[in-house]
Design an enzyme around this catalytic site. Sequence first.
Site, short mmCIF file in Angstrom:
data_model
loop_
_atom_site.label_atom_id
_atom_site.label_comp_id
_atom_site.label_asym_id
_atom_site.label_seq_id
_atom_site.Cartn_x
_atom_site.Cartn_y
_atom_site.Cartn_z
N ASN A 42 83.31 48.05 121.90
CA ASN A 42 83.26 48.35 120.58
C ASN A 42 83.79 47.23 119.55
O ASN A 42 85.07 46.93 119.94
CB ASN A 42 84.53 49.32 120.33
CG ASN A 42 84.66 49.90 119.01
OD1 ASN A 42 84.02 49.54 117.93
ND2 ASN A 42 85.99 50.52 118.65
N LYS B 239 83.95 46.85 116.82
CA LYS B 239 84.72 47.34 115.48
C LYS B 239 83.96 46.57 114.06
O LYS B 239 82.84 46.28 114.36
CB LYS B 239 86.11 47.05 115.30
CG LYS B 239 86.84 47.44 116.57
CD LYS B 239 88.39 47.51 116.57
CE LYS B 239 88.92 47.91 117.94
NZ LYS B 239 90.37 48.42 117.81
N HIS C 139 86.88 57.72 116.77
CA HIS C 139 87.62 56.66 117.34
C HIS C 139 88.89 56.83 116.37
O HIS C 139 89.19 57.52 115.35
CB HIS C 139 87.19 55.53 117.04
CG HIS C 139 88.00 54.18 117.62
ND1 HIS C 139 89.08 53.76 117.05
CD2 HIS C 139 87.69 53.44 118.63
CE1 HIS C 139 89.50 52.68 117.64
NE2 HIS C 139 88.66 52.38 118.61
N GLU D 183 90.90 54.86 114.83
CA GLU D 183 90.74 54.26 113.58
C GLU D 183 90.15 55.31 112.52
O GLU D 183 90.19 55.26 111.23
CB GLU D 183 90.25 52.82 113.49
CG GLU D 183 91.12 52.00 114.51
CD GLU D 183 90.42 50.88 115.08
OE1 GLU D 183 89.12 50.62 114.87
OE2 GLU D 183 91.38 50.29 116.17
N GLU E 264 91.87 57.07 124.70
CA GLU E 264 92.23 56.06 124.29
C GLU E 264 93.55 56.40 123.58
O GLU E 264 93.78 56.77 122.52
CB GLU E 264 91.54 55.48 123.03
CG GLU E 264 90.15 54.95 123.65
CD GLU E 264 89.51 54.04 122.72
OE1 GLU E 264 89.11 52.97 123.23
OE2 GLU E 264 89.17 54.51 121.61
N GLY F 181 94.45 47.87 120.75
CA GLY F 181 94.81 46.39 119.97
C GLY F 181 96.01 46.05 119.78
O GLY F 181 96.49 45.05 119.20
N SER G 110 93.54 47.92 125.31
CA SER G 110 94.03 46.80 125.69
C SER G 110 93.43 46.74 127.25
O SER G 110 94.34 45.96 127.87
CB SER G 110 95.44 46.51 125.53
OG SER G 110 95.82 46.56 124.21
N GLY H 87 88.84 44.36 121.48
CA GLY H 87 89.00 42.91 121.49
C GLY H 87 88.10 42.11 122.28
O GLY H 87 87.60 41.32 122.00
C1 PEP Z 1 88.86 50.43 121.03
O1 PEP Z 1 88.75 49.65 119.84
O2 PEP Z 1 88.63 51.36 121.17
C2 PEP Z 1 89.88 49.59 121.83
C3 PEP Z 1 90.40 50.02 123.20
O3 PEP Z 1 90.41 48.46 121.46
P1 PEP Z 1 91.52 47.18 122.33
O4 PEP Z 1 90.66 47.07 123.58
O5 PEP Z 1 91.21 46.10 121.58
O6 PEP Z 1 92.70 47.71 122.41
#
Ligand code: PEP
Length: 248
Positions: free
Chosen positions: A9, A11, A93, A95, A165, A171, A210, A232
Site C-alpha cells: 500500500n 499510500k 483502510h 486512514e 490491521e 505506521g 509495521s 512503509g
Molecule cells: C498500511 O498502510 O496498511 C500499513 C500496514 O502501513 P505500515 O506497514 O507502514 O504500518
Amino acid sequence: MRQKIVAGNWKMNGSLADNEALLKEVVAGTEGLSGVVCCSPYPYLFQLQGLLEGTHVAWGAQNLSQYEKGAYTGEVSASMLKDFGCSYVIIGHSERRTIFGETSMTVAEKFKAAQEAGLIPILCVGETLAEREAGITEAVVGEQIDAVIGYSGVEALNSAVIAYEPVWAIGTGKTATPEQAQDVHRHLRERIALMDSDVAGKVPILYGGSVKAANAAELFGMPDIDGGLIGGASLVSRDFCDICRAMG
Ligand code: PEP
C-alpha cells in the site's frame, strides 16, 4: 491451501521516476513468486499497467467510489480501475475510516461496487489502541466484517481478501506480536465459519501494521495469517522483496 498474498500500500507516495525504479526492482526481486501486489495512487495506475502487464506482479488501487458514474466530482469508479488493469482494490483502510469518515456502511457499498466490476477487494478491519485496551477488539472487527457480509452475503468473501490491521500498529513501528495477530485472525475465521465454513477456510486474511523483513516470516508462519498488507516497507524495494519472499 489458501492463496498467500503480500500487497504493498504505497499510500500517497511516489513519483514517475521513483515508481519505475521500484517496480523494476520488485519484478526482478520477486521472480517466481505468486501473490505479489502493488497498490498505487490513482494517477500512477497507467504506469503500473505499462510496467507490470505480462509480469507475475498484480496491481491495484487504494480506494474507489461506491457509485458507478455521474456527478461525483473527484471520485474514481470501479470500472475506471478495471480500465487500467487493476485486479485489486484496498477498501476501508483505517486512514479512510478515520481521516475521511468512511463508515462501515460506506465500506460495504464500496466492497460491493468493487466486486460487481470484477475487482478483488482487500477489506481492511482493525481496532484502535483504546478499543484494544477496552477489551473490545473482537466486537470492533466483528462489526466491520458483519457490515460487509450483511450487505453482500458471506459467499462474497469467496472472491475477496481480508486484511487485519490494528490501527495502533499502522505506521507506528509497533507490530502486533504473532500471537496477538493470530488471535484476531482466528476469531475472524471462526466468525465467518459460523455462517459458512467453506468460505472461512478459503478466504485469505492478511496482517498489516509495521510489517518488516525482520518480522514477516514469524507473522506469516502463524496458521491463520496468509500474508501481509505492507505500508512503509513497500516503498523500499529490498524490504518489500524480502517480505514477499517470507510468504515461503
Ligand atoms: C498500511 O498502510 O496498511 C500499513 C500496514 O502501513 P505500515 O506497514 O507502514 O504500518
